[in-house]
Motif scaffolding. Structure first.
Motif, PDB file in Angstrom:
ATOM      1  N   MET A  63     -13.598   5.925  -0.129  1.00 25.24           N
ATOM      2  CA  MET A  63     -12.943   5.422   1.065  1.00 25.24           C
ATOM      3  C   MET A  63     -13.416   6.208   2.287  1.00 25.24           C
TER       4      MET A  63
ATOM      5  N   ASP B 246       0.839  -1.206   0.000  1.00 28.59           N
ATOM      6  CA  ASP B 246       0.000   0.000   0.000  1.00 28.59           C
ATOM      7  C   ASP B 246       0.871   1.252   0.000  1.00 28.59           C
TER       8      ASP B 246
ATOM      9  N   LEU C 264     -10.470   8.004  -3.057  1.00 30.21           N
ATOM     10  CA  LEU C 264     -10.497   8.640  -1.747  1.00 30.21           C
ATOM     11  C   LEU C 264     -11.926   8.965  -1.289  1.00 30.21           C
TER      12      LEU C 264
ATOM     13  N   THR D 151      -3.668   6.126   6.675  1.00 29.92           N
ATOM     14  CA  THR D 151      -5.086   6.419   6.915  1.00 29.92           C
ATOM     15  C   THR D 151      -5.804   5.165   7.404  1.00 29.92           C
ATOM     16  N   ALA D 152      -5.500   4.019   6.783  1.00 30.59           N
ATOM     17  CA  ALA D 152      -6.207   2.791   7.161  1.00 30.59           C
ATOM     18  C   ALA D 152      -5.883   2.415   8.607  1.00 30.59           C
TER      19      ALA D 152
ATOM     20  N   SER E 299      -7.798   0.473  -8.480  1.00 29.82           N
ATOM     21  CA  SER E 299      -8.629   0.414  -7.284  1.00 29.82           C
ATOM     22  C   SER E 299      -9.990   1.031  -7.556  1.00 29.82           C
TER      23      SER E 299
ATOM     24  N   LYS F  65      -2.283   5.377   2.121  1.00 28.95           N
ATOM     25  CA  LYS F  65      -3.319   4.366   2.369  1.00 28.95           C
ATOM     26  C   LYS F  65      -3.038   3.631   3.679  1.00 28.95           C
ATOM     27  N   LYS F  66      -1.763   3.301   3.882  1.00 28.32           N
ATOM     28  CA  LYS F  66      -1.376   2.573   5.083  1.00 28.32           C
ATOM     29  C   LYS F  66      -1.666   3.414   6.328  1.00 28.32           C
TER      30      LYS F  66
END
Ligand code: UDP
Ligand code: MG
Length: 324
Positions: A221, A138, A218, A145-146, A214, A142-143
């Motif tokens: 998400m 990622d 955003l 925020t996730a 993907s 992404k990493k």
């Protein structure tokens, strides 16, 4: 309780504009399924369900063609794009096999783990969560925020399995329980925890998407993230109440200061105190009222959902001729 029979397995794959990906997904998943059948881990009537979530490309035609030549493949088409969670639920609810595994069409979640998940099921677990051990594939964004998201959710009291998305095995018992949840705002990874039952996890490294891009930009998400918070936590409403009381305390101190300045010092601009005092007072009262309304709204919100309150996992019964 350990399972002694050979279960039938259903793999559920939601697909949205996945034409670039599907051919290799078909091969990998079929291979995976047949290996497990050959090893007698699962029964030969196991299936793969591909759910087309209203794709605009040729995804459905590809699925249809495959299902006509491959008896292990079932195709399901949704009327329009309903989103990942709904597509997944549709697939899950159409299975009749003993166990189901949900997996994304891009196979970022290693399908070889399905076999490990089935082993966990055979050991007596009703739900097995696939957990990403690393997120090296990622992007940093992404990493970050996730992972922050999972932490915030946990702080808000939402029970989530850290770093688990929707790569999950569910037994028939767990799936039946899940189908009792009538809610419209679906956040399946949260509901799976809500359902309960004995569970375990299987760790894997998430790889990069091989083809296509993907389907979670955003915007989607963020909206999904909010869906998760608002469906499982009323903490934001409680936060307004706390904010209201905090604002009330600060306003009170300021009101005292304004009045003090007005009464005991010279040269205060006329109208200053009479504007500021009601402004501070009304502002904080409003926020407090909103908070209290929020508290009741939270109750209504919980009621309106009509979630089942419990699920029976086991039942013990005294036989008629048993002595007390
Ligand atoms: N997907 C879907 N409907 C949508 C968006 C996505 O069925 O509206 C499917 C998509 O085809 C894939 C899975 O959901 O199988 C996860 O999407 P993606 O891999 O794009 O998400 P990411 O891995 O980037 O979070
Ligand atoms: Mg993906």
């Amino acid at each position: 309780m350990e399972k002694s029979h050979t279960p039938s397995l259903a793999i559920v794959v939601p697909c949205y504009n996945e034409e670039d990906m599907l051919k290799s997904t078909f091969e990998t998943l079929s291979c995976c399924l047949n290996d497990m059948i050959t090893a007698h881990q699962i029964s030969s009537n196991s299936k793969i369900y591909y759910v087309d979530d209203g794709s605009q490309d040729t995804t459905w035609q590809i699925i249809q063609a495959r299902s006509q030549t491959d008896s292990q493949v079932v195709g399901l088409k949704l009327s329009c794009n309903k989103g990942h969670q709904n597509a997944l639920l549709a697939g899950l609810q159409h299975t009749s096999e003993d166990i189901t595994v949900s997996i994304d069409a891009d196979l970022q979640d290693n399908p070889n783990n399905i076999s490990l998940m089935v082993n966990e099921y055979l050991k007596g677990n009703e739900i097995v969560y696939g957990v990403r051990s690393k997120r090296d594939s990622d992007t940093f964004f992404k990493k970050f925020t996730a992972e922050s998201y999972y932490k915030i959710m946990q702080k808000m009291g939402v029970d989530l399995v850290f770093n688990h998305a929707d790569f999950r095995l569910m037994s028939r018992v767990a799936l039946n329980a899940l189908s009792e949840y009538g809610e419209t705002n679906l956040f399946l990874r949260g509901l799976a925890r809500e359902v309960g039952f004995k569970y375990s996890t299987v760790e894997y490294e998430r790889t990069e998407r091989v083809a296509g891009e993907s389907k979670y930009p955003l915007r989607k998400m963020l909206s999904f993230a909010w869906e998760g918070i608002s469906s499982f936590s009323t903490a934001p409403l409680r936060a307004i109440t706390v904010l209201g009381f905090a604002a009330g305390a600060i306003s009170l101190a300021m009101i005292l200061w304004v009045l003090g300045t007005r009464l005991f010092t010279e040269g205060v601009v006329p109208g200053w105190a009479s504007i500021l005092v009601p402004l501070l007072f009304i502002g904080s009262v409003q926020l407090m009222c909103l908070g209290v309304i929020g508290e009741y709204l939270a109750k209504i919100y919980a009621e309106v959902k009509q979630r089942p309150k419990y699920h029976i996992e086991q039942k013990t019964q005294t036989k008629k001729n048993d002595k007390p």
